[in-house]
Design a protein around this motif. Structure first.
Motif, PDB file in Angstrom:
ATOM      1  N   GLU A  39      -1.858 120.196-104.355  1.00  0.00           N
ATOM      2  CA  GLU A  39      -2.377 118.761-104.159  1.00  0.00           C
ATOM      3  C   GLU A  39      -3.023 117.819-103.884  1.00  0.00           C
ATOM      4  O   GLU A  39      -3.343 117.298-104.859  1.00  0.00           O
ATOM      5  CB  GLU A  39      -1.307 117.965-102.321  1.00  0.00           C
ATOM      6  N   THR A  78       4.067 114.905-110.783  1.00  0.00           N
ATOM      7  CA  THR A  78       3.687 114.027-109.308  1.00  0.00           C
ATOM      8  C   THR A  78       5.247 114.190-108.960  1.00  0.00           C
ATOM      9  O   THR A  78       6.370 114.040-108.147  1.00  0.00           O
ATOM     10  CB  THR A  78       2.965 113.616-108.613  1.00  0.00           C
ATOM     11  N   SER A 115      -4.306 115.377-106.844  1.00  0.00           N
ATOM     12  CA  SER A 115      -4.269 113.828-106.348  1.00  0.00           C
ATOM     13  C   SER A 115      -5.806 113.491-107.628  1.00  0.00           C
ATOM     14  O   SER A 115      -6.596 112.806-107.772  1.00  0.00           O
ATOM     15  CB  SER A 115      -4.615 113.507-105.353  1.00  0.00           C
TER      16      SER A 115
END
Length: 297
Positions: free
Chosen positions: A57, A80, A61
């Motif tokens: 993650e 996502t 991001s």
């Protein structure tokens, strides 16, 4: 008569306006990871690689908000939202012309190429290696400059465990074909030190022998490693735990199939292109090629 359980098909428009993607969740499938399309039957190396990278993650991001590299940014955002099955073709095409060809490619080369082209990937994956050489006759010592790498290569030896393979890097080993530049007679011994280890640490097992011309030879299909996935690793001053693994299923380098297993909590999720299922870890880590470790402390 009891009603039979049915699965509702959901049809959505994909990112490619020419394709309607049928997203079907069948019994046994998991939606914890997105599906990837394999339209040319050669995308598995890219699909499995992106599953391992984008399922981390913090990296996902960073890629979703980074400037440039539109194809990577777009697929990180789609990873996502997961509204459609993802398509790795744009990432392949934008990376290098050779990845646009409908031929099987090496997943490690693809991952390394991705990292070398993207600053966000580099920030999360690059580490330093220092090589020290010592003459076994006169004791002369030579240190190489620190070099940055994206993948740590380890030998695929019999009865291996990854903790021992990492420990062996720091031991003095003969450097075949070397000659001391000081005494001109002795042979060098070499050891390796890992410095500045990355947040996402990638390990490659050298499954193939190398031919005289530098091409790949025979794959070691009997290779097993027995302390994965539950063993945490100590690298530098940090502790790492397994995040994901990429597997190559074939005895030949120019063909075969790639899949990924991502560890999510106490679950192992197998990603085989558009088939996402809960799985168990394969005995002896059979066919494992790349390991992705995330830093936990």
């Amino acid at each position: 008569e009891p009603k039979k359980q049915t699965v509702q098909n959901k049809v959505r428009k994909s990112c490619d306006p020419q394709i309607n993607v049928e997203i079907v969740q069948t019994p046994g499938e998991s939606m914890l990871l997105p599906k990837f399309k394999n339209l040319d039957s050669k995308s598995c190396y890219a699909n499995a690689s992106l599953q391992c990278l984008l399922s981390y993650e913090p990296l996902r991001s960073a890629l979703a908000s980074c400037k440039g590299s539109y194809s990577l940014k777009s697929i990180a955002q789609q990873f996502t939202t997961r509204t459609d099955a993802l398509n790795s073709l744009n990432v392949r095409f934008s990376l290098d012309p050779k990845y646009s060809e409908p031929v099987e490619q090496d997943a490690q080369e693809f991952v390394s190429h991705l990292i070398n082209k993207n600053l966000a990937l580099q920030a999360y994956t690059l580490f330093s290696q220092k090589f020290t050489r010592r003459c076994n006759t006169c004791g002369y010592i030579s240190d190489s400059p620190l070099s940055r790498y994206s993948v740590l290569q380890l030998p695929a030896v019999d009865n291996a465990c990854i903790t021992r393979l990492l420990e062996d890097l720091s031991l003095w080993s003969p450097l075949d074909g070397s000659k001391c530049e000081s005494c001109k007679q002795g042979q060098y011994l070499e050891r390796t030190e890992i410095q500045n280890p990355s947040n996402l640490f990638i390990v490659q097992f050298m499954l193939w022998t190398m031919a005289v011309d530098g091409s790949r030879g025979v794959k070691n299909t009997q290779f097993q490693i027995n302390d994965i996935p539950m063993t945490d690793l100590s690298i530098g001053d940090y502790i790492y735990t397994l995040h994901a693994a990429l597997f190559h299923h074939s005895s030949k380098t120019e063909e075969g199939h790639y899949t990924a297993i991502v560890r999510l909590g106490d679950k192992y999720i197998k990603a085989n292109d558009s088939y996402i299922t809960e799985s168990s870890w394969p005995e002896g880590s059979k066919d494992v090629y790349l390991l992705f470790y995330r830093r936990i402390q």
